[in-house]
Write an enzyme that holds these catalytic residues in place. Structure first.
Site, PDB file in Angstrom:
ATOM      1  N   SER A 151       0.819  -1.215   0.000  1.00 15.56           N
ATOM      2  CA  SER A 151       0.000   0.000   0.000  1.00 15.56           C
ATOM      3  C   SER A 151       0.857   1.271   0.000  1.00 15.56           C
ATOM      4  O   SER A 151       1.940   1.308   0.595  1.00 15.56           O
ATOM      5  CB  SER A 151      -0.883  -0.007   1.245  1.00 15.56           C
ATOM      6  OG  SER A 151      -1.388   1.277   1.499  1.00 15.56           O
ATOM      7  N   TYR A 174      -2.056   5.574  -4.323  1.00 16.51           N
ATOM      8  CA  TYR A 174      -3.048   6.620  -4.108  1.00 16.51           C
ATOM      9  C   TYR A 174      -2.438   7.895  -4.684  1.00 16.51           C
ATOM     10  O   TYR A 174      -1.218   8.031  -4.725  1.00 16.51           O
ATOM     11  CB  TYR A 174      -3.302   6.829  -2.607  1.00 16.51           C
ATOM     12  CG  TYR A 174      -4.184   5.797  -1.936  1.00 16.51           C
ATOM     13  CD1 TYR A 174      -5.389   5.403  -2.498  1.00 16.51           C
ATOM     14  CD2 TYR A 174      -3.811   5.248  -0.710  1.00 16.51           C
ATOM     15  CE1 TYR A 174      -6.207   4.476  -1.861  1.00 16.51           C
ATOM     16  CE2 TYR A 174      -4.625   4.316  -0.062  1.00 16.51           C
ATOM     17  CZ  TYR A 174      -5.815   3.937  -0.651  1.00 16.51           C
ATOM     18  OH  TYR A 174      -6.620   3.028  -0.018  1.00 16.51           O
ATOM     19  N   THR A 200      -5.514   2.763  -7.144  1.00 15.97           N
ATOM     20  CA  THR A 200      -6.808   2.573  -6.473  1.00 15.97           C
ATOM     21  C   THR A 200      -7.719   3.747  -6.777  1.00 15.97           C
ATOM     22  O   THR A 200      -7.364   4.895  -6.517  1.00 15.97           O
ATOM     23  CB  THR A 200      -6.601   2.411  -4.954  1.00 15.97           C
ATOM     24  OG1 THR A 200      -5.807   1.240  -4.734  1.00 15.97           O
ATOM     25  CG2 THR A 200      -7.924   2.263  -4.223  1.00 15.97           C
ATOM     26  N   LYS A 276      -7.517  -0.493  -9.658  1.00 15.21           N
ATOM     27  CA  LYS A 276      -8.151  -1.240  -8.564  1.00 15.21           C
ATOM     28  C   LYS A 276      -9.398  -0.506  -8.083  1.00 15.21           C
ATOM     29  O   LYS A 276      -9.316   0.680  -7.731  1.00 15.21           O
ATOM     30  CB  LYS A 276      -7.168  -1.393  -7.396  1.00 15.21           C
ATOM     31  CG  LYS A 276      -7.742  -2.061  -6.161  1.00 15.21           C
ATOM     32  CD  LYS A 276      -6.646  -2.310  -5.120  1.00 15.21           C
ATOM     33  CE  LYS A 276      -7.173  -3.039  -3.907  1.00 15.21           C
ATOM     34  NZ  LYS A 276      -7.847  -2.172  -2.951  1.00 15.21           N
ATOM     35  N   HIS A 300     -13.073  -2.334  -2.250  1.00 19.16           N
ATOM     36  CA  HIS A 300     -12.226  -1.947  -1.120  1.00 19.16           C
ATOM     37  C   HIS A 300     -12.639  -2.694   0.155  1.00 19.16           C
ATOM     38  O   HIS A 300     -12.553  -2.156   1.261  1.00 19.16           O
ATOM     39  CB  HIS A 300     -12.296  -0.438  -0.902  1.00 19.16           C
ATOM     40  CG  HIS A 300     -10.999   0.197  -0.501  1.00 19.16           C
ATOM     41  ND1 HIS A 300     -10.247   0.982  -1.331  1.00 19.16           N
ATOM     42  CD2 HIS A 300     -10.305   0.167   0.670  1.00 19.16           C
ATOM     43  CE1 HIS A 300      -9.175   1.430  -0.696  1.00 19.16           C
ATOM     44  NE2 HIS A 300      -9.183   0.946   0.531  1.00 19.16           N
TER      45      HIS A 300
HETATM   46  C1  LIG Z   1      -7.446  -2.350   7.151  1.00 16.81           C
HETATM   47  C2  LIG Z   1      -7.494  -2.229   5.654  1.00 16.81           C
HETATM   48  C3  LIG Z   1      -6.677  -1.299   5.022  1.00 16.81           C
HETATM   49  C4  LIG Z   1      -6.698  -1.196   3.628  1.00 16.81           C
HETATM   50  N1  LIG Z   1      -5.820  -0.339   3.026  1.00 16.81           N
HETATM   51  C5  LIG Z   1      -5.817  -0.257   1.672  1.00 16.81           C
HETATM   52  C6  LIG Z   1      -4.884   0.585   1.004  1.00 16.81           C
HETATM   53  O1  LIG Z   1      -4.053   1.237   1.620  1.00 16.81           O
HETATM   54  N2  LIG Z   1      -4.939   0.643  -0.348  1.00 16.81           N
HETATM   55  C7  LIG Z   1      -5.857  -0.087  -1.089  1.00 16.81           C
HETATM   56  O2  LIG Z   1      -5.879   0.004  -2.314  1.00 16.81           O
HETATM   57  N3  LIG Z   1      -6.730  -0.908  -0.468  1.00 16.81           N
HETATM   58  C8  LIG Z   1      -6.721  -1.025   0.870  1.00 16.81           C
HETATM   59  N4  LIG Z   1      -7.582  -1.878   1.483  1.00 16.81           N
HETATM   60  C9  LIG Z   1      -8.477  -2.714   0.650  1.00 16.81           C
HETATM   61  C10 LIG Z   1      -7.788  -4.032   0.282  1.00 16.81           C
HETATM   62  O3  LIG Z   1      -6.762  -3.837  -0.632  1.00 16.81           O
HETATM   63  C11 LIG Z   1      -8.778  -5.005  -0.360  1.00 16.81           C
HETATM   64  O4  LIG Z   1      -9.388  -4.390  -1.458  1.00 16.81           O
HETATM   65  C12 LIG Z   1      -9.850  -5.491   0.614  1.00 16.81           C
HETATM   66  O5  LIG Z   1      -9.329  -5.667   1.906  1.00 16.81           O
HETATM   67  C13 LIG Z   1     -10.411  -6.810   0.101  1.00 16.81           C
HETATM   68  O6  LIG Z   1     -11.531  -7.192   0.847  1.00 16.81           O
HETATM   69  P1  LIG Z   1     -11.481  -8.231   2.057  1.00 16.81           P
HETATM   70  O7  LIG Z   1     -10.862  -7.514   3.215  1.00 16.81           O
HETATM   71  O8  LIG Z   1     -12.907  -8.539   2.250  1.00 16.81           O
HETATM   72  O9  LIG Z   1     -10.660  -9.425   1.621  1.00 16.81           O
HETATM   73  C14 LIG Z   1      -7.581  -2.008   2.866  1.00 16.81           C
HETATM   74  C15 LIG Z   1      -8.385  -2.938   3.514  1.00 16.81           C
HETATM   75  C16 LIG Z   1      -8.345  -3.069   4.884  1.00 16.81           C
HETATM   76  C17 LIG Z   1      -9.204  -4.105   5.539  1.00 16.81           C
END
Ligand SMILES: Cc1cc2nc3c(=O)[nH]c(=O)nc-3n(C[C@H](O)[C@H](O)[C@H](O)COP(=O)(O)O)c2cc1C
Length: 403
Positions: A151, A174, A200, A276, A300
């Protein structure tokens, strides 16, 4: 015996059964079954029966605010719930009398072979879940050979993560920092050997005000947060990827996230570009027109828009529109091997997991991430065996049906 006597005997027996400890135990089991995703607290990674045991453990081990940051969706968590519920609308159509002694779960992504289609999704601030943060995730990814995406708001610099991974990771972008900041981050990612960048696009603005589950969890947390935070909010500490980027340039809303940005991104880097957060056929088609290398169908993990639609349903819409013209990944709600099979049957080339490995990380650090990955790998292989699909190629539209 008359019918009346028979009924009386039956009633007495049921009364006896209801009062017996055996019945209580069975009722407990039945309850646990009814809430199959509740999991149980465990004390070592090998005790995890499925990933929900890691979830139950993380929810007890982590400070409420940190667990809340991981768990939260937006508003009433409608999209978050829809991500799970939507999988129930698909069932598996198993093919019988197939020799499934040899199952090949390998996939090829941009010319690179991976042992499974399970990719580690980008998640910010992983030190909020374990002191080793992204390094623990990288070491687990190295051990089991999984593709890892880092990330922008990682709590560990990309150079250190790539070293711990023992191979380049992908970088998630981002638009924080405006073009000067973005260029700095792209150059660092390239220097660290990243072959791909995932932009993203599902957070054009901050969803923080709508993360009500997180806000409620913060209220339950009476600890002094100064230990891990410089400012306010769970993810407020300065991020290593922002090094050299002026504080007033870091606001992601400083730069509009539009198709123009995507166009320019392609010109700014030689890395493969993925987008994404795509959830509609129209946007996916436009991505293909803009020449992207990959599309990640994702909401997300239910943390962005309050759409109330499960990501697997978005995939069903997007995959025919893409029609093999770009590499297609999907995430949001994958919790079991059968979920992976369903996503691949609908046209995904690979899937990503977010919370499942975070539950492992929060519970047991690197060993927990390894366990989460191993559980899903094992479940996916078994799902393929029962479906009668011996290789990823054999998983297709006929492998599933709709309820
Ligand atoms: C705590 C947390 C932080 C996240 N941070 C980012 C991030 O910094 N950048 C991003 O593109 N997606 C982020 N995501 C989304 C994840 O990349 C992913 O799309 C998502 O967790 C998938 O769904 P799931 O948790 O149900 O498996 C985050 C998700 C969580 C749970």
């Amino acid at each position: 015996m008359t019918t009346q006597q028979c009924n009386n005997n039956r009633r007495d027996f049921l009364k006896y059964l209801a009062a017996s400890p055996l019945c209580n135990a069975l009722a407990g089991l039945e309850f646990a079954h009814a809430s199959t995703e509740a999991g149980q607290r465990i004390t070592s990674p090998d005790q995890a029966i499925d990933i929900f045991d890691l979830k139950a453990t993380a929810s007890e081990v982590l400070p409420p605010a940190h667990y809340g940051y991981m768990a939260t969706g937006v508003n009433a968590d409608k999209t978050l719930r829809a991500n799970r519920e939507a999988f129930e609308n698909y069932y598996l159509r198993s093919t019988r009398l197939v020799n499934v002694r040899q199952i090949d779960t390998r996939v090829n992504i941009f010319g690179e072979e991976w042992p499974t289609p399970i990719v580690i999704a980008p998640v910010g601030s992983q030190k909020a879940f374990h002191s080793d943060g992204e390094l623990a995730t990288a070491r687990a990814a190295q051990k089991l050979n999984h593709l890892q995406i880092l990330s922008t708001v990682s709590s560990t610099p990309i150079e250190q993560v790539a070293e711990a991974r023992g191979a380049p990771v992908w970088f998630q972008l981002y638009t924080l920092g405006g073009w000067p900041g973005v260029r700095k981050m792209l150059r660092r990612a390239e220097a660290a050997g990243c072959p791909a960048v995932a932009l993203t696009v599902d957070l054009p603005t901050s969803s923080a005000p709508a993360r009500h589950t997180l806000q409620r969890a913060i209220r339950l947390d009476s600890r002094d947060c100064a230990v891990c935070h410089e400012g306010s909010g769970v993810a407020a500490r300065q991020k290593p990827m922002f090094e050299g980027i002026a504080a007033d340039e870091r606001d992601r809303r400083g730069m509009a996230l539009t198709w123009d940005f995507l166009e320019q991104l392609r010109q700014e880097t030689q890395m493969k570009v993925l987008v994404k957060g795509i959830v509609t056929a129209e946007d996916a088609e436009r991505c293909v027109e803009y020449g992207v290398d990959g599309i990640i169908v994702s909401n997300h993990g239910g943390r962005a828009d309050d759409s109330g639609r499960g990501a697997i349903d978005s995939l069903a819409e997007v995959a025919p529109a893409v029609n093999g013209r770009a590499t297609l990944l999907m995430d949001s709600g994958i919790r079991r091997g059968t979920d992976i099979l369903k996503a691949l049957a609908l046209g995904a080339d690979a899937i990503m997991i977010g919370r499942p490995y975070l539950w492992g990380l929060g519970s047991f650090g690197q060993a927990g991430v390894e366990r989460a990955l191993q559980i899903l790998r094992d479940e996916f292989k078994i799902a393929m065996e029962f479906a009668g699909t011996r290789s990823i190629r054999e998983i297709g539209p006929d492998s599933i049906g709709m309820v």
